[in-house]
Design an enzyme around this catalytic site. Sequence first.
Site, PDB file in Angstrom:
ATOM      1  N   HIS A  57      -3.603   0.746  -1.980  1.00  0.00           N
ATOM      2  CA  HIS A  57      -4.416  -0.600  -1.797  1.00  0.00           C
ATOM      3  C   HIS A  57      -3.737  -1.326  -3.628  1.00  0.00           C
ATOM      4  CE1 HIS A  57      -7.653  -3.886  -0.991  1.00  0.00           C
ATOM      5  NE2 HIS A  57      -6.370  -4.479  -2.152  1.00  0.00           N
ATOM      6  N   LEU A  60       1.493  -5.516  -5.745  1.00  0.00           N
ATOM      7  CA  LEU A  60       3.195  -6.082  -5.814  1.00  0.00           C
ATOM      8  C   LEU A  60       3.403  -7.441  -6.632  1.00  0.00           C
ATOM      9  CD1 LEU A  60       4.741  -2.859  -3.733  1.00  0.00           C
ATOM     10  CD2 LEU A  60       3.176  -2.990  -6.578  1.00  0.00           C
ATOM     11  N   ASN A  91      -0.767 -10.754  -0.180  1.00  0.00           N
ATOM     12  CA  ASN A  91      -1.159 -12.140  -0.010  1.00  0.00           C
ATOM     13  C   ASN A  91      -0.531 -12.811  -0.827  1.00  0.00           C
ATOM     14  OD1 ASN A  91      -2.353  -9.810  -2.130  1.00  0.00           O
ATOM     15  ND2 ASN A  91      -3.688 -11.209  -3.111  1.00  0.00           N
ATOM     16  N   ASP A 302      -6.239  -1.058  -5.692  1.00  0.00           N
ATOM     17  CA  ASP A 302      -6.622  -2.591  -6.226  1.00  0.00           C
ATOM     18  C   ASP A 302      -5.924  -2.728  -6.605  1.00  0.00           C
ATOM     19  OD1 ASP A 302      -6.781  -5.599  -5.161  1.00  0.00           O
ATOM     20  OD2 ASP A 302      -9.611  -4.980  -5.155  1.00  0.00           O
TER      21      ASP A 302
HETATM   22 ZN   LIG Z   1      -9.664  -7.287  -1.091  1.00  0.00          ZN
END
Ligand SMILES: [Zn+2]
Length: 429
Positions: A57, A60, A91, A302
């Site tokens: 996760h 970049l 995203n 993350d």
């Molecule tokens: Zn998330």
Amino acid sequence: MSELVIKGGRVLDATGEREADVLVRGGHVVAIGVGLVGDETLDASGCIVTPGLVDLHVHLREPGMEEAETVETGTRAAARGGFTAVVAMPNTTPPLDDPAVVAAVLAAGERAACTVVSAGCITKGRAGQELAPMGELHGLGVRIFSDDGDCVDDAGVMRRALEYSTALPGAVIAQHAEDSALVAGGAMHEGEWSSRLGIPGRPAAAEEVIIARDVILAALTGARLHFLHVSTAGSVELVRAAKARGLPVTAEAAPHHFTLTDECCATFDPMFKVNPPLRSDADVAAIKAALADGTIDAIATDHAPHPTEAKERPFEEAPSGMLGLETALALTWTELVEPGVLTPQEAFALLSWRPAAIAGLLERGQGVAIEPGSDAHLCVFDPSQRWEVDPQRLASKARNTPFAGRTLTGKVRHTVLRGKPVVIDGELT
Ligand SMILES: [Zn+2]
């Protein structure tokens, strides 16, 4: 062909531990043993030599937010953190719902300091309505599908995505579990601290209702389901129960969810703003227990870079997210291994071969075992080196770490990718 020897370390993988040198040639491990000699030597005395870490996760930010991070800078940060493979979350702008955009990220990854695999969107534009061209994305090597950053709120869409994924070998649907209606307007964990600080909250229930629903949909469809950044005690219970039923459900937790609590938000410092938010002491204790008993399968960072100006805005307006790649292993060591929550082998399982299995990376050479013939993706970690986190010295383009000034134990000394050192003595080559 030149030979590299990693000398004097303790080799640790899924099969166990032993004192041994590792000899590498042509991208592969060719020998393990004592007294090995090569043309080039990396000193591993006092170090653990382990299969390279894998992060399920990372953001970049390319394309679209290159002022925060790029494939090049993010993978340099990854290499310094001991990672040899990362999964790039979709995203971006435009999002990774389009085969051409995914192909461009993969092409940038070919030149990068660690292997980059791209996640693909579940829905077009991450809008949560129509499925993305998952089959085409799968054809490019995408195995993890996610609308991360946003939850797939619509149960019908989630059901269709899960059903469709069962026709794609190795595919897994990865949910950002936060019910959008329940978190709307919230900027931190809903609880005692949010009421005291007067900051609108995001309740634990927002995460748990989606996990409960999606476990039921996984049972209905038989599809593989992965929960991103699980952060509450209730979520842990739901995942534990799903596994007890034998469902193909996996979960990850982020370092900030086992090291920080919502009390940090009392500083009103946006460095501590993240989704899902920092939770209570009881939630942190539950995440640690779930890492120790295998309910949570992986530690994933993350890693979410933001430009400095963006994080200088007031707490409620600032974007969510924090850096993670260069501190994950040391935080795991300092907060979980040293206090005896995890054994060293359990820690590296959570950071290396278990996430590699979830992402389908074992088939692509990420290691479970360091043995003759295996691909030479290696992390050489000094578990005794103490260091202070200095945001100015990070390889990431962004500076938004909540751990600035914190002293950690354990540092990556060398990282080897495809048989070539990409980090030597803590510095990028
Ligand atoms: Zn998330």
